[in-house]
Design a protein around this motif. Structure first.
Motif, PDB file in Angstrom:
ATOM      1  N   ASP A  16      47.671  -9.563  45.819  1.00 43.10           N
ATOM      2  CA  ASP A  16      48.480  -8.511  46.439  1.00 43.10           C
ATOM      3  C   ASP A  16      48.197  -7.174  45.760  1.00 43.10           C
ATOM      4  N   ALA A  17      48.158  -7.197  44.434  1.00 46.02           N
ATOM      5  CA  ALA A  17      47.875  -5.976  43.686  1.00 46.02           C
ATOM      6  C   ALA A  17      46.465  -5.478  43.999  1.00 46.02           C
ATOM      7  N   PHE A  18      45.523  -6.394  44.149  1.00 39.38           N
ATOM      8  CA  PHE A  18      44.156  -6.008  44.518  1.00 39.38           C
ATOM      9  C   PHE A  18      44.149  -5.299  45.870  1.00 39.38           C
ATOM     10  N   ALA A  19      44.875  -5.864  46.829  1.00 34.01           N
ATOM     11  CA  ALA A  19      44.902  -5.278  48.170  1.00 34.01           C
ATOM     12  C   ALA A  19      45.462  -3.855  48.135  1.00 34.01           C
ATOM     13  N   VAL A  20      46.534  -3.638  47.377  1.00 35.52           N
ATOM     14  CA  VAL A  20      47.108  -2.294  47.270  1.00 35.52           C
ATOM     15  C   VAL A  20      46.167  -1.377  46.483  1.00 35.52           C
ATOM     16  N   SER A  21      45.493  -1.926  45.487  1.00 40.98           N
ATOM     17  CA  SER A  21      44.541  -1.142  44.701  1.00 40.98           C
ATOM     18  C   SER A  21      43.373  -0.677  45.557  1.00 40.98           C
ATOM     19  N   VAL A  22      42.908  -1.533  46.447  1.00 41.10           N
ATOM     20  CA  VAL A  22      41.843  -1.154  47.382  1.00 41.10           C
ATOM     21  C   VAL A  22      42.316   0.031  48.218  1.00 41.10           C
ATOM     22  N   CYS A  23      43.545  -0.040  48.675  1.00 39.90           N
ATOM     23  CA  CYS A  23      44.112   1.045  49.477  1.00 39.90           C
ATOM     24  C   CYS A  23      44.192   2.338  48.653  1.00 39.90           C
ATOM     25  N   LYS A  24      44.617   2.219  47.408  1.00 41.19           N
ATOM     26  CA  LYS A  24      44.669   3.393  46.521  1.00 41.19           C
ATOM     27  C   LYS A  24      43.269   3.985  46.343  1.00 41.19           C
ATOM     28  N   ARG A  86      49.986 -15.024  55.984  1.00 35.24           N
ATOM     29  CA  ARG A  86      50.498 -14.377  57.196  1.00 35.24           C
ATOM     30  C   ARG A  86      50.207 -12.876  57.171  1.00 35.24           C
ATOM     31  N   GLU A  87      50.479 -12.230  56.034  1.00 32.62           N
ATOM     32  CA  GLU A  87      50.227 -10.794  55.918  1.00 32.62           C
ATOM     33  C   GLU A  87      48.741 -10.463  56.050  1.00 32.62           C
ATOM     34  N   SER A  88      47.888 -11.345  55.533  1.00 35.93           N
ATOM     35  CA  SER A  88      46.452 -11.077  55.605  1.00 35.93           C
ATOM     36  C   SER A  88      45.925 -11.166  57.027  1.00 35.93           C
ATOM     37  N   LEU A  89      46.604 -11.946  57.859  1.00 37.59           N
ATOM     38  CA  LEU A  89      46.166 -12.120  59.239  1.00 37.59           C
ATOM     39  C   LEU A  89      46.717 -11.056  60.171  1.00 37.59           C
ATOM     40  N   GLY A  90      47.683 -10.260  59.679  1.00 39.61           N
ATOM     41  CA  GLY A  90      48.227  -9.153  60.464  1.00 39.61           C
ATOM     42  C   GLY A  90      47.166  -8.084  60.623  1.00 39.61           C
ATOM     43  N   HIS A  91      47.200  -7.445  61.740  1.00 44.33           N
ATOM     44  CA  HIS A  91      46.153  -6.459  62.010  1.00 44.33           C
ATOM     45  C   HIS A  91      46.649  -5.028  61.916  1.00 44.33           C
ATOM     46  N   GLY A  92      47.859  -4.836  61.435  1.00 43.29           N
ATOM     47  CA  GLY A  92      48.390  -3.478  61.308  1.00 43.29           C
ATOM     48  C   GLY A  92      47.726  -2.736  60.166  1.00 43.29           C
ATOM     49  N   GLU A  93      47.513  -1.470  60.350  1.00 39.68           N
ATOM     50  CA  GLU A  93      46.928  -0.633  59.299  1.00 39.68           C
ATOM     51  C   GLU A  93      48.039  -0.120  58.403  1.00 39.68           C
ATOM     52  N   SER A 161      42.143  -7.701  53.365  1.00 41.97           N
ATOM     53  CA  SER A 161      42.794  -8.857  53.988  1.00 41.97           C
ATOM     54  C   SER A 161      42.172 -10.171  53.526  1.00 41.97           C
ATOM     55  N   LYS A 162      40.878 -10.170  53.244  1.00 40.12           N
ATOM     56  CA  LYS A 162      40.240 -11.386  52.738  1.00 40.12           C
ATOM     57  C   LYS A 162      40.793 -11.759  51.366  1.00 40.12           C
ATOM     58  N   ALA A 163      41.046 -10.770  50.529  1.00 43.55           N
ATOM     59  CA  ALA A 163      41.609 -11.024  49.203  1.00 43.55           C
ATOM     60  C   ALA A 163      43.020 -11.588  49.316  1.00 43.55           C
ATOM     61  N   GLU A 164      43.815 -11.019  50.210  1.00 46.95           N
ATOM     62  CA  GLU A 164      45.177 -11.509  50.401  1.00 46.95           C
ATOM     63  C   GLU A 164      45.169 -12.938  50.940  1.00 46.95           C
ATOM     64  N   LEU A 165      44.276 -13.223  51.870  1.00 48.20           N
ATOM     65  CA  LEU A 165      44.151 -14.574  52.414  1.00 48.20           C
ATOM     66  C   LEU A 165      43.764 -15.563  51.320  1.00 48.20           C
ATOM     67  N   LEU A 166      42.772 -15.218  50.526  1.00 53.53           N
ATOM     68  CA  LEU A 166      42.335 -16.079  49.431  1.00 53.53           C
ATOM     69  C   LEU A 166      43.472 -16.320  48.442  1.00 53.53           C
ATOM     70  N   GLY A 167      44.185 -15.273  48.076  1.00 54.17           N
ATOM     71  CA  GLY A 167      45.311 -15.413  47.150  1.00 54.17           C
ATOM     72  C   GLY A 167      46.373 -16.353  47.697  1.00 54.17           C
ATOM     73  N   GLY A 168      46.687 -16.241  48.967  1.00 54.10           N
ATOM     74  CA  GLY A 168      47.679 -17.118  49.592  1.00 54.10           C
ATOM     75  C   GLY A 168      47.246 -18.566  49.600  1.00 54.10           C
ATOM     76  N   VAL A 169      46.002 -18.809  49.948  1.00 56.27           N
ATOM     77  CA  VAL A 169      45.477 -20.176  49.966  1.00 56.27           C
ATOM     78  C   VAL A 169      45.511 -20.785  48.559  1.00 56.27           C
ATOM     79  N   VAL A 170      45.133 -19.993  47.563  1.00 54.55           N
ATOM     80  CA  VAL A 170      45.142 -20.474  46.176  1.00 54.55           C
ATOM     81  C   VAL A 170      46.555 -20.884  45.760  1.00 54.55           C
ATOM     82  N   LEU A 171      47.551 -20.062  46.062  1.00 58.10           N
ATOM     83  CA  LEU A 171      48.923 -20.387  45.673  1.00 58.10           C
ATOM     84  C   LEU A 171      49.427 -21.650  46.370  1.00 58.10           C
TER      85      LEU A 171
END
Length: 188
Positions: A16-24, A86-93, A161-171
């Motif tokens: 999750d932090a990675f995904a926000v960091s990418v955005c930053k 679920r969040e990783s599969l959302g398509h909202g920007e 989104s790939k990072a978020e998906l991977l993180g979710g699957v791992v958990l």
């Protein structure tokens, strides 16, 4: 919980932090090393602090629910992982704000580490040695977040989104492993 499982969990939590960091990183026009350090420190510190708080809360109840602790760990990790998937599969920007102001970073650090609070509760049930665990989580999140800022600046949101998906699957998989081990269905 062994080092490999703990490391995998730390990486999963940091997604999750990675995904926000990418955005930053995407939003910062003139990226400097200090930007990556600031983001990494905020996210790493909160990813370490929240499981510690969760562990302290969970430790108060661990003995009372020892017979079902594996189910609680599984449900919490599956829920957190499922939400990430679920969040990783959302398509909202998402709106990428370049601000690194303390209030902005505090809100983001808390938001990305709420799942780590729940993981901390499971640590209490699993009797994890908390200081090495939160240190590893904090350091992993710092590094992954700092890298995320650079990735976002160079590649944009392609990997978010790939990072978020991977993180979710791992958990989810770690939660399943805990449950199956406790039920005696896994030998390790």
């Amino acid at each position: 919980m062994g080092f490999a499982a703990l490391f995998t969990l730390a990486v999963g939590l940091s997604m999750d932090a990675f995904a926000v960091s990418v955005c930053k990183g995407l939003s910062i026009r003139a990226l400097m090393p200090r930007h990556a350090v600031i983001v990494g420190l905020w996210f790493g510190a909160f990813q370490a602090l929240m499981p510690l708080i969760g562990w302290l809360l969970g430790a108060a109840f661990a003995d009372m629910i020892a017979e079902v602790d594996h189910w609680i760990a599984f449900v919490l990790l599956a829920f957190i992982g499922g939400n990430m998937i679920r969040e990783s599969l959302g398509h909202g920007e998402e709106d990428c704000d370049p601000s690194l102001a303390p209030l902005t970073m505090l809100v983001l650090a808390v938001a990305t580490s709420i799942d780590a609070l729940a993981v901390g509760v499971t640590f209490a049930f699993l009797r994890v040695d908390i200081l090495p665990a939160v240190t590893l989580i904090g350091v992993c999140t710092f590094v992954i977040s700092a890298v995320g800022v650079k990735v976002g600046n160079v590649f944009g949101t392609r990997y978010k989104s790939k990072a978020e998906l991977l993180g979710g699957v791992v958990l989810v998989l770690i939660g399943l492993k805990i449950l199956l081990e406790h039920l005696g269905l896994l030998p390790f």
